[in-house]
Design a protein around this motif. Sequence first.
Motif, PDB file in Angstrom:
ATOM      1  N   GLU A   1      40.353  43.833  37.647  1.00  0.00           N
ATOM      2  CA  GLU A   1      40.818  43.020  36.628  1.00  0.00           C
ATOM      3  C   GLU A   1      42.073  42.627  36.681  1.00  0.00           C
ATOM      4  O   GLU A   1      43.202  43.323  36.675  1.00  0.00           O
ATOM      5  CB  GLU A   1      40.596  43.469  35.127  1.00  0.00           C
ATOM      6  CG  GLU A   1      39.035  43.861  34.834  1.00  0.00           C
ATOM      7  CD  GLU A   1      38.172  42.639  34.648  1.00  0.00           C
ATOM      8  OE1 GLU A   1      38.846  41.335  34.576  1.00  0.00           O
ATOM      9  OE2 GLU A   1      37.036  42.970  34.688  1.00  0.00           O
ATOM     10  N   PRO A   2      42.430  41.288  36.718  1.00  0.00           N
ATOM     11  CA  PRO A   2      43.940  40.789  37.063  1.00  0.00           C
ATOM     12  C   PRO A   2      44.714  41.320  35.976  1.00  0.00           C
ATOM     13  O   PRO A   2      46.056  41.447  36.152  1.00  0.00           O
ATOM     14  CB  PRO A   2      43.621  39.307  37.043  1.00  0.00           C
ATOM     15  CG  PRO A   2      42.233  38.829  37.682  1.00  0.00           C
ATOM     16  CD  PRO A   2      41.526  39.847  37.120  1.00  0.00           C
ATOM     17  N   SER A   3      44.042  41.447  34.737  1.00  0.00           N
ATOM     18  CA  SER A   3      45.170  41.419  33.637  1.00  0.00           C
ATOM     19  C   SER A   3      45.670  43.039  33.802  1.00  0.00           C
ATOM     20  O   SER A   3      46.789  43.478  33.248  1.00  0.00           O
ATOM     21  CB  SER A   3      44.209  41.766  32.217  1.00  0.00           C
ATOM     22  OG  SER A   3      43.063  42.621  32.431  1.00  0.00           O
ATOM     23  N   ASP A   4      44.935  43.980  34.422  1.00  0.00           N
ATOM     24  CA  ASP A   4      45.507  45.380  34.721  1.00  0.00           C
ATOM     25  C   ASP A   4      46.526  45.326  35.794  1.00  0.00           C
ATOM     26  O   ASP A   4      47.654  46.292  35.736  1.00  0.00           O
ATOM     27  CB  ASP A   4      44.476  46.096  35.467  1.00  0.00           C
ATOM     28  CG  ASP A   4      43.424  46.447  34.424  1.00  0.00           C
ATOM     29  OD1 ASP A   4      43.393  46.376  33.185  1.00  0.00           O
ATOM     30  OD2 ASP A   4      42.099  46.641  35.075  1.00  0.00           O
TER      31      ASP A   4
ATOM     32  N   ARG B   1      47.482  40.521  42.011  1.00  0.00           N
ATOM     33  CA  ARG B   1      48.718  39.780  41.542  1.00  0.00           C
ATOM     34  C   ARG B   1      49.908  40.559  42.371  1.00  0.00           C
ATOM     35  O   ARG B   1      50.976  40.948  42.171  1.00  0.00           O
ATOM     36  CB  ARG B   1      49.183  40.276  40.175  1.00  0.00           C
ATOM     37  CG  ARG B   1      48.068  39.682  39.065  1.00  0.00           C
ATOM     38  CD  ARG B   1      48.100  38.063  39.270  1.00  0.00           C
ATOM     39  NE  ARG B   1      47.600  37.517  37.993  1.00  0.00           N
ATOM     40  CZ  ARG B   1      46.445  36.948  37.867  1.00  0.00           C
ATOM     41  NH1 ARG B   1      45.717  36.901  39.196  1.00  0.00           N
ATOM     42  NH2 ARG B   1      45.795  36.447  36.958  1.00  0.00           N
TER      43      ARG B   1
ATOM     44  N   GLU C   1      44.679  36.757  43.822  1.00  0.00           N
ATOM     45  CA  GLU C   1      44.151  36.537  42.363  1.00  0.00           C
ATOM     46  C   GLU C   1      43.942  37.972  41.443  1.00  0.00           C
ATOM     47  O   GLU C   1      44.094  38.058  40.320  1.00  0.00           O
ATOM     48  CB  GLU C   1      42.906  35.901  42.433  1.00  0.00           C
ATOM     49  CG  GLU C   1      43.216  34.486  43.001  1.00  0.00           C
ATOM     50  CD  GLU C   1      41.716  33.629  43.099  1.00  0.00           C
ATOM     51  OE1 GLU C   1      40.686  34.199  42.651  1.00  0.00           O
ATOM     52  OE2 GLU C   1      41.766  32.731  43.739  1.00  0.00           O
ATOM     53  N   LYS C   2      43.333  39.017  42.371  1.00  0.00           N
ATOM     54  CA  LYS C   2      43.172  40.156  41.483  1.00  0.00           C
ATOM     55  C   LYS C   2      44.020  41.159  41.488  1.00  0.00           C
ATOM     56  O   LYS C   2      44.110  41.872  40.349  1.00  0.00           O
ATOM     57  CB  LYS C   2      41.754  40.628  42.320  1.00  0.00           C
ATOM     58  CG  LYS C   2      40.524  40.069  42.459  1.00  0.00           C
ATOM     59  CD  LYS C   2      39.718  40.047  41.179  1.00  0.00           C
ATOM     60  CE  LYS C   2      38.096  39.567  41.485  1.00  0.00           C
ATOM     61  NZ  LYS C   2      37.435  39.845  40.239  1.00  0.00           N
TER      62      LYS C   2
ATOM     63  N   ALA D   1      48.885  42.532  35.631  1.00  0.00           N
ATOM     64  CA  ALA D   1      49.571  41.486  35.091  1.00  0.00           C
ATOM     65  C   ALA D   1      51.190  41.571  35.509  1.00  0.00           C
ATOM     66  O   ALA D   1      51.837  40.419  35.831  1.00  0.00           O
ATOM     67  CB  ALA D   1      49.473  41.458  33.556  1.00  0.00           C
TER      68      ALA D   1
END
Length: 316
Positions: A11-14, A118, A115-116, A16
């Motif tokens: 998850e990309p948010s992980d 970062r 993308e994944k 960030a």
Amino acid sequence: MRLVSGIDELEPSDFAAGSVVAVGKFDGVHLGHRAIIGSLLRKAEADGLRSVVFTFANNPLSLLQPEACPQPLASRAQRLELVEAAGVDTCVMVEFDAAFSAIPAREFVERVLVEKLRVRHVLLGDDFRFGHRGLGDAALLRELGPQYGFTVEVVEAVGDDEVGAVSSTLIRNAVLGGDMVKAREMLGRCHAVRGEVVYGDARGRELGFPTANLGGEVEGLVPADGVYAGSVLIDGEERDAAISVGVNLTFEPEGEPRVEAYVLDFTGDLYGKQMEVRFAKRIREMLPFSSVDALIARMHEDVAETRDILDRVRGS
């Protein structure tokens, strides 16, 4: 440490805040791998980024060239524990299957690293290649870095003039040849296998040297047949041991090979416990003996030599 087993789980948010990613096979997590991980951790801490090791659950050759695929030095679980012990935040350990092998190198960089994950900084060994047909390398990463905002570091091989560059291949050859001293020099620790202690034929107990036998699926590359000085780890406690690998040529020359350890100065029931066997140095090859008395006499010599070797190893 967080374990991620598939690209789709990322998850990309992980990530960030960005990440530093080391990519490689990491078979054995030897001194060369530890140099890469050391650089990874220093960079991540300095820049406030997440540290990520991206590796494979299986050797890519197991899919691409099964006949040429070597035995792994360590099991997946052993590798994960070594990476976690080094202090890495996240390990992405994916199965190298047909779908993954088809991902072009540029797409891997763009879709996975950028993308994944970062990524802000990528580390790799000087001989590592990635992507479909192995077309990805440090040059491609350096080409794409400015476009996607990451830098690249190629960590030079660890070694010396005598040993050469440390590699999983050299360590594997040392282990299969019984040279555990050379293997230890390149691993930075004793090579180890592990498994469950099972019931054997109790012959060692009858001879005055009760042994703990590994059974079932043994994790790690089993070294050449012989008698070794080493240790065992049980319930978090390490104990000195004389270790036998192979068949009993005196009683069962056609029997099944086994790994068994005589734990020095120990009495107790180990059956059913998980045991890690660590090899320090090979004492001798497996030998047939003309009598039980001759075998017992030699076992006493093996134990004495085991104590001497381990005292010298600890003193070095």
